[in-house]
Write an enzyme that holds these catalytic residues in place. Sequence first.
Site, PDB file in Angstrom:
ATOM      1  N   GLU A  35       2.731  -6.296   1.493  1.00 12.76           N
ATOM      2  CA  GLU A  35       2.066  -6.198   0.189  1.00 12.76           C
ATOM      3  C   GLU A  35       1.058  -5.054   0.190  1.00 12.76           C
ATOM      4  O   GLU A  35       0.921  -4.324  -0.794  1.00 12.76           O
ATOM      5  CB  GLU A  35       1.383  -7.530  -0.138  1.00 12.76           C
ATOM      6  CG  GLU A  35       2.374  -8.637  -0.458  1.00 12.76           C
ATOM      7  CD  GLU A  35       1.719  -9.998  -0.581  1.00 12.76           C
ATOM      8  OE1 GLU A  35       2.017 -10.722  -1.539  1.00 12.76           O
ATOM      9  OE2 GLU A  35       0.903 -10.345   0.289  1.00 12.76           O
ATOM     10  N   TYR A  36       0.343  -4.897   1.309  1.00 12.86           N
ATOM     11  CA  TYR A  36      -0.591  -3.777   1.442  1.00 12.86           C
ATOM     12  C   TYR A  36       0.166  -2.450   1.357  1.00 12.86           C
ATOM     13  O   TYR A  36      -0.254  -1.510   0.663  1.00 12.86           O
ATOM     14  CB  TYR A  36      -1.350  -3.873   2.766  1.00 12.86           C
ATOM     15  CG  TYR A  36      -2.355  -2.756   2.970  1.00 12.86           C
ATOM     16  CD1 TYR A  36      -3.689  -2.910   2.583  1.00 12.86           C
ATOM     17  CD2 TYR A  36      -1.971  -1.539   3.531  1.00 12.86           C
ATOM     18  CE1 TYR A  36      -4.601  -1.882   2.756  1.00 12.86           C
ATOM     19  CE2 TYR A  36      -2.870  -0.504   3.701  1.00 12.86           C
ATOM     20  CZ  TYR A  36      -4.194  -0.682   3.311  1.00 12.86           C
ATOM     21  OH  TYR A  36      -5.091   0.345   3.475  1.00 12.86           O
ATOM     22  N   LYS A 116      11.239  -0.766  14.722  1.00 13.40           N
ATOM     23  CA  LYS A 116       9.796  -0.596  14.496  1.00 13.40           C
ATOM     24  C   LYS A 116       9.115  -1.918  14.846  1.00 13.40           C
ATOM     25  O   LYS A 116       9.177  -2.891  14.091  1.00 13.40           O
ATOM     26  CB  LYS A 116       9.504  -0.216  13.050  1.00 13.40           C
ATOM     27  CG  LYS A 116       8.031   0.063  12.787  1.00 13.40           C
ATOM     28  CD  LYS A 116       7.797   0.460  11.337  1.00 13.40           C
ATOM     29  CE  LYS A 116       6.324   0.798  11.113  1.00 13.40           C
ATOM     30  NZ  LYS A 116       5.428  -0.340  11.403  1.00 13.40           N
ATOM     31  N   ARG A 137      -5.272   2.136  19.522  1.00 13.00           N
ATOM     32  CA  ARG A 137      -5.123   3.322  18.673  1.00 13.00           C
ATOM     33  C   ARG A 137      -6.447   3.692  18.013  1.00 13.00           C
ATOM     34  O   ARG A 137      -6.751   4.869  17.810  1.00 13.00           O
ATOM     35  CB  ARG A 137      -4.052   3.039  17.609  1.00 13.00           C
ATOM     36  CG  ARG A 137      -3.869   4.159  16.605  1.00 13.00           C
ATOM     37  CD  ARG A 137      -2.706   3.811  15.671  1.00 13.00           C
ATOM     38  NE  ARG A 137      -2.581   4.786  14.604  1.00 13.00           N
ATOM     39  CZ  ARG A 137      -3.225   4.702  13.444  1.00 13.00           C
ATOM     40  NH1 ARG A 137      -4.038   3.689  13.215  1.00 13.00           N
ATOM     41  NH2 ARG A 137      -3.071   5.615  12.517  1.00 13.00           N
ATOM     42  N   LYS A 294      13.355   9.304  14.199  1.00 10.41           N
ATOM     43  CA  LYS A 294      12.654  10.478  14.707  1.00 10.41           C
ATOM     44  C   LYS A 294      13.622  11.649  14.862  1.00 10.41           C
ATOM     45  O   LYS A 294      14.774  11.457  15.291  1.00 10.41           O
ATOM     46  CB  LYS A 294      12.019  10.190  16.071  1.00 10.41           C
ATOM     47  CG  LYS A 294      10.935   9.131  16.062  1.00 10.41           C
ATOM     48  CD  LYS A 294      10.359   8.965  17.466  1.00 10.41           C
ATOM     49  CE  LYS A 294       9.253   7.926  17.494  1.00 10.41           C
ATOM     50  NZ  LYS A 294       8.700   7.755  18.862  1.00 10.41           N
ATOM     51  N   CYS A 430      11.741 -43.141   4.896  1.00 10.80           N
ATOM     52  CA  CYS A 430      12.042 -44.284   4.034  1.00 10.80           C
ATOM     53  C   CYS A 430      13.038 -45.140   4.811  1.00 10.80           C
ATOM     54  O   CYS A 430      14.146 -44.679   5.099  1.00 10.80           O
ATOM     55  CB  CYS A 430      12.638 -43.834   2.705  1.00 10.80           C
ATOM     56  SG  CYS A 430      13.292 -45.203   1.732  1.00 10.80           S
TER      57      CYS A 430
END
Length: 760
Positions: A35-36, A116, A137, A294, A430
Amino acid sequence: MSQDIQERISELSAELHQHNYQYHVLNEPLITDSEYDRLFAELSELEAEYPAFALPGSPTQRVGSDLARDFAKVRHPASILSLANAFDETDLRNWEERNARILSADSELQYVLQPKLDGLAIVITYENGVLARAATRGNGEVGDDVTANVKTIRSVPLRIPVNPALGAPPARLVVRGEILFHKDAFRELNREQLAQGAPAYINARNTASGSLKQKDSRETAKRKLTAYVYAIVDSDGLNLGSEWESLRFLREMGFNVISGAALCQDMDDAAKRLPAWETKRDDLPFEIDGMVLKVDSLPAARELGVVGKDPRGAIAYKFPAEEATTRLLGLTIGVGRTGRVTPTAQLEPVFIGGVTVSNASLHNYEQVAALDIRLGDRVVVKRSGDVIPYVIGPVIGARCGSETAILPPETCPFCDTTLIQPEGAVDWFCPNPNCSERVMRTLEFFVSRGAMDIEGMGPQTISALIDESLIEDEADIFYLNAEPLLALEGFAEKKVENLLASIERAKSRPFEQVLTSLGIDGVGATVAGLLTDNFSSMQDLLDTARRIRAADLSFAHTVEPLLADLPTEDADSKKLALRLRHPLTELVPRYLDADDLNDRLARLFKPLGLAPDFLHEIAVSLQPLIAASRPLQAIDGLGPVLVENIVAWFTDAHNQKVLAKMQATGVNMRAEEKEVAGSALANLTFVLTGSMSVPRGELKSLVEANGGKVTGSVSKKTSYVVAGDSPGSKVDKAVSNGVPVISEADLRALIASQPIATGG
């Protein structure tokens, strides 16, 4: 129009800044990564089209950071860049076209395609072959020094090359990789959390990050983290010409390099490989959210350079999002054929993985309580492939205080019977076999394909027959006749004729299929096959179950005085009481082949200080239960809980009545004589996985006809795993257990007694 665009850019910038703060500072993300990414991509596109409206402090102008205050800082020898995203093949083609305009006209690019990984980026420096530093990082230029913690990760070599025969390593080598949890390790961690009464972790990557940033490296060592290395950042004296060559070099040095990377001849080659990866992403041992493409030529990648914070020579192809956040609006309660009660979340509709999701599984009420999911919560929902969407957990930081707890109902919503939770079970049930919902679900399963396969009897037909009191259980189906059916609305003569013909055909289904259709908890086609291999008829199973139940009741009578006197507050007493109350699962499997039963029981119950006479009495009472249970307990592939389920089903009065009615109508209740073609596979056990040239059922029959056995799961006792196309995780388990993986062609060669290569 311009005003609207300017306002949208401002709105997106503010929203992304807030999410950065929630994620990196508070460690309480309110939305998923995908979402970001979508918000970020929208802002980037608007700023590119309308640069005059871009704000000076736009989130697109900086590289994200995972820096923490408590760690020493390490400056990287080169920028640790992120990647631009592509969301479809058109994006990849456009990326290639932009690169082609920069390179010389005669450039023909090859590409390296690899998964990835969804983990935490790490930069590790080796000096003269020894691990000297490891850093996160960070902001791409400076990272946190986590050397001590990284050294605890077993897949990170402390010295390279791991094989000294490969010669001396570079004087200095800086590599980049990813630290993450394998799926099974993350599940194990959450089981430990829940067992300790702590909340389960929701996001594996965030948890990996937190695990790596423990102040005490001993705490990091307790977490089963894994590291994969995929790139060379810098080196002394190393001159490699391609990305593919770099991966080979890293593998030779002893780094854990992800398998499955491919050298693609061109973009067409790369693009055609993407769907297969997306299909098998859920079968991988780790989480991936896409693929990395790549440029293989390192000189070409250097010539392409960097734009903003992204290298032009690589791009991340993102799969459709599997996770999203949305609001939990309400709850529906389902009751299955076994009586199991399942809560289902009613959601504010959200788009995930190509479909709009408005309902998702909440698993069970114990899981709901452990995760502290509440009505009104903003929740994270996951949808993987064809798997039913399910709620992972709540977004705690989004709570406003109006959310309410979710508790199990006291009575069944369909028949008003008081619900029960069996001892040791996580689910509520049940217990009423005549519950209208249980009957409906039981009948749906009974007539389904793979069970009795009765055509023309879908949910609407079943519902109509129940409403008209024409059927109450599975056996009633075989008593249907034309006259009352023709009186029902929508039941034309041809439809009734076809339905009755299908019912008649179902009477002759193989015994294995009849067993599968009964809906015994845990008894699918594989287990049904095991039962028909060992029991000649339904009556044989019924008689065995009755003998086991009689011996079980006799044992319960013997130990009843002891259980009444046991102290309830003592942990040892509680554990031993559990074993005495459930001998079929707790004692019989343990002592199935014990020659010294008295001595072993004496050791087990030593904490209770029982008199020798009473211990002997327990042993004498347990022996008939062991003997009665042996026909089931000795079957390889039947665990003790499954044995208990089978016994409970066949000794239930309602189920016995149904079977008697079915037998009276001529339903097949006997095992077929198996066709024997040879004994080439005698004493061998196989697991079949993936798509074959014929249905797997046919291949199973072929194995059995030649003396072999087929089971559903891989263990160290498995002789071979037969892998077809898209085989899934069973191949990985085979490799980890040292089980040979062969092809369908290899299997057929084995049957023909031809030698095969067992490397797969």
